[in-house]
Design an enzyme around this catalytic site. Structure first.
Site, mmCIF file in Angstrom:
data_model
loop_
_atom_site.group_PDB
_atom_site.id
_atom_site.type_symbol
_atom_site.label_atom_id
_atom_site.label_comp_id
_atom_site.label_asym_id
_atom_site.label_seq_id
_atom_site.Cartn_x
_atom_site.Cartn_y
_atom_site.Cartn_z
ATOM 1 C CG ASP A 1 -0.001 1.525 6.377
ATOM 2 O OD1 ASP A 1 1.083 0.908 6.352
ATOM 3 O OD2 ASP A 1 -0.167 2.675 5.939
ATOM 4 C CD GLU B 1 -2.333 1.211 2.876
ATOM 5 O OE1 GLU B 1 -2.170 0.216 3.596
ATOM 6 O OE2 GLU B 1 -3.014 2.193 3.202
ATOM 7 C CG ASP C 1 -7.302 4.785 4.468
ATOM 8 O OD1 ASP C 1 -8.555 4.732 4.372
ATOM 9 O OD2 ASP C 1 -6.653 5.850 4.473
ATOM 10 C CG ASP D 1 -4.332 2.625 8.382
ATOM 11 O OD1 ASP D 1 -4.563 1.765 7.499
ATOM 12 O OD2 ASP D 1 -3.728 3.676 8.155
#
Ligand code: 0RA
Length: 631
Positions: free
Chosen positions: A496, A423, A500, A498
């Protein structure tokens, strides 16, 4: 037994000898499948008696001595003397091949290529078999061994009611296995109960410590079947159903659209699952396609010049059961499970059009939901095709065709190669620095572009990044997917920790599952597990991948430890990323299973759907760290 055989008896023995010599010819095989076929044969006879309007309940018992009994409350097999054979009718049925067909004219006999071989075949392949008949106030009984009569028909007492009991023990000399399986039998018996409205079928297992018993009876028939199939799905409307007889063909159809993408259409002829389809299925598909297209045109959802919805678009998310019963079913195809009677097509098509057109007219709200669902399927298919054409054209222009963003590896053997889907460009750079250039390739994907919440799968396909990824993998996608062309044995998603990152992961998994299913099924897809914490004490350094691991490293007070929480891949340098997440030996990968992908698809549907609540819920759950994957 007497050795003075009559001509008829010799015939009988020859017939049953043939069955025992080549059992496979009569029941398919002598393994698990053939063994269960014996039960189906007995049950089908009882179902015929129910279809004729006489039997209401069927009871199947698996006995402790490995025998099985099938009892019905029909009229009872006739016991009077058969003029030609000079034997009681029941003995003729039990001992003469195909004799059953001489009886029970009329009605819709179950007589497919699979069943309907005759109960005498069961008798021939049984170590022993007992037949009991209740008729006219008396109970009659006879017994056979390996198909040969050992006890003539005898009145054994008075009784109430009528019915037939067939009790047999499969001959271990004939079968490779002799143990009946509850799961196999209950699946078929439940199906028969769905297919024959109101018929009560009980399965009882007396073999184990605890007796197990289940009764299946469905007043809704195949409507209950569809209800059951859609139990865990989101239906778009109440079930649409029809039942009528035309030109000697009894037709029952029940259908319901759900929010899912696969179709689930089961077709039957005379209670036999027509796996290969046939005329009834063709008629159904044709009628649904025509009815929905003409409604969509009439209401202006499809404008002049718009392409009509294809049958593939129409059946997306459709659950349906199509069941026909007819006098002389013709079973064709490889496995004799394709219905060949041509007249059935137009009969089914006529009834389904009539019913569906009426439903759409009467229920504009549901009609709109159905049309919208089919049009979405069409858009996705069109976009997929465009994307395919585009990437093909691009490949032709760019020679080798490998995308410029791909940092490929040197090793030419796909079995040893891995690709990291990373990402963001910056994390991509870090990963490039930390990889093993021999067998690890890096493809950075820009996160923002892949905003799942707004991206339907068709838009996803129009996305440059995704097309780049498809080119890098080398397999193509959708109808043209070919796993043999995969350029990397492991596809590792590295995002990641998180929201997103989780969105992108969900989108990629859903995409793989829908467009490149074998990648998931064959275990090529993995998720990288970066650590959540880096811990230092003096010159010592540890990594923790869970809260639990953090605790076990720093203890309860955690004095003198420096703890760094990693929120993104970019917070690690190349060496750290390699050491914790990429290097074989140190890293932890989670291999994605089909179940994981199905769950991702569900989340994807929630995320991109119109409902705000599931989306909020997801983000909330995520924030709590609930979605932390297993290690
Ligand atoms: C033919 C005629 C009649 C009954 C049956 C067949 C029959 C066969 C089976 C096999 C299992 N259960 C069954 N129940 C009935 C009856 C004819 C009459 O009573 O007039």
């Amino acid at each position: 037994m007497s050795t003075n055989y009559t001509g008829e008896q010799i015939e009988v023995l020859r017939g049953l000898e043939a069955v025992r010599k080549r059992p496979g010819m009569y029941i398919g095989n002598t393994a698990e499948r053939g063994l269960h076929q014996l039960v189906y044969e007995a049950v089908d006879n009882a179902v015929d008696e129910a279809l004729a309007g006489y039997a209401r309940t069927i009871r199947v018992v698996l006995h402790a001595d490995a025998s099985c009994s099938v009892e019905d409350d029909g009229r009872g097999i006739p016991i009077d003397l058969h003029a030609e054979e000079r034997l009681p009718a029941v003995e003729v049925v039990m001992t003469i091949l195909h004799a059953g067909a001489k009886f029970g004219k009329g009605g819709y006999k179950v007589s497919g290529g699979l069943h309907g071989v005759g109960i005498s075949v069961v008798n021939a392949l049984s170590e022993w078999m007992v037949t009991q008949v209740k008729r006219d106030g008396f109970l009659w009984r006879m017994k056979f061994e390996r198909g040969v009569t050992v006890q003539k028909l005898k009145k054994i007492g008075k009784t109430e009611g009528t019915g037939t009991l067939q009790w047999f023990k499969p001959d271990p000399e004939m079968f490779e296995v002799t143990e009946f399986h509850w799961d196999i039998l209950q699946k078929r018996l439940r199906e028969l109960a769905f297919l024959n409205r109101g018929l009560s079928i009980t399965l009882r297992d007396e073999r184990g410590e605890a007796v197990r018993e289940r009764t299946y009876t469905f007043d809704g028939g195949i409507v209950s079947f569809v209800e059951w199939l859609n139990e865990k799905k989101d239906p778009l409307h109440p079930i649409i159903s029809t039942h009528a007889e035309r030109d000697g063909v009894d037709v029952e159809v029940a259908m319901q659209y759900t929010g899912t993408y696969a179709d689930q259409i089961f077709s039957y002829a005379n209670n036999i699952g027509t796996i290969e389809g046939g005329m009834h299925l063709q008629g159904f598909r044709q009628a649904v396609t025509t009815a929905i297209n003409s409604y969509a045109r009439k209401r202006g959802a499809l404008k002049e010049g718009d392409n009509s919805l294809s049958t593939d678009d129409i059946v997306e998310g459709l659950t349906a059961v199509v069941s026909v019963k007819l006098q002389d079913p013709q079973f064709e195809g490889q496995t004799k499970t394709k219905l060949g009677n041509a007249k059935v097509r137009s009969i089914v098509a006529g009834l389904v059009s009539e019913r569906l057109e009426f439903f759409l007219e009467e229920n504009p709200k549901y009609a709109r939901a159905i049309v919208e669902k089919c049009m979405q399927a069409q858009r996705a298919r069109d976009a997929a095709k465009k994307a395919r054409d585009l990437s093909r054209r691009k490949n032709a222009l760019e020679g080798s065709g490998l995308p410029g963003k791909l940092v490929d590896c040197k090793n030419g053997n796909p079995g040893e190669c891995e690709i990291f889907l990373v990402e963001g460009d910056s994390a991509g750079g870090t990963a490039k620095g930390g990889r093993d250039p021999n067998n690890q390739a890096i493809l950075p994907l820009r996160g923002k572009i892949l905003n799942v919440e707004k991206a339907r799968l068709d838009k996803v396909l129009a996305n440059e990044e995704i097309r780049t990824m498809i080119t890098a993998l080398g397999t193509g996608f959708g109808d043209e997917f070919n796993v043999a062309k995969l350029r990397y044995n492991k596809i590792i998603i590295m995002t990641d920790a998180d929201v997103d990152g989780s969105h992108i992961r969900t989108l990629l998994l859903t995409f793989f599952y829908r467009q490149m299913k074998p990648l998931v099924e064959e275990g090529h897809v993995f998720i990288a597990q970066p650590p959540l914490y880096g811990i230092r004490k003096g010159k010592k350094q540890w990594w923790a991948f869970t809260e639990g691991e953090l605790k076990s490293i720093v203890g309860d007070d955690g004095k003198d430890f420096t703890i760094q929480q990693y929120k993104g891949l970019g917070e690690m340098d190349a060496e750290q990323l390699a050491e914790t997440t990429m290097e074989v030996g140190n890293r932890r990968l989670k291999q994605i299973t089909v179940e994981d992908a199905v769950e991702a698809e569900q989340i994807f549907t929630d995320l991109m759907g119109d409902k705000v609540e599931p989306r909020k819920q997801y983000i909330f759950e995520y924030a709590k760290g609930v979605k932390n994957l297993d290690l």
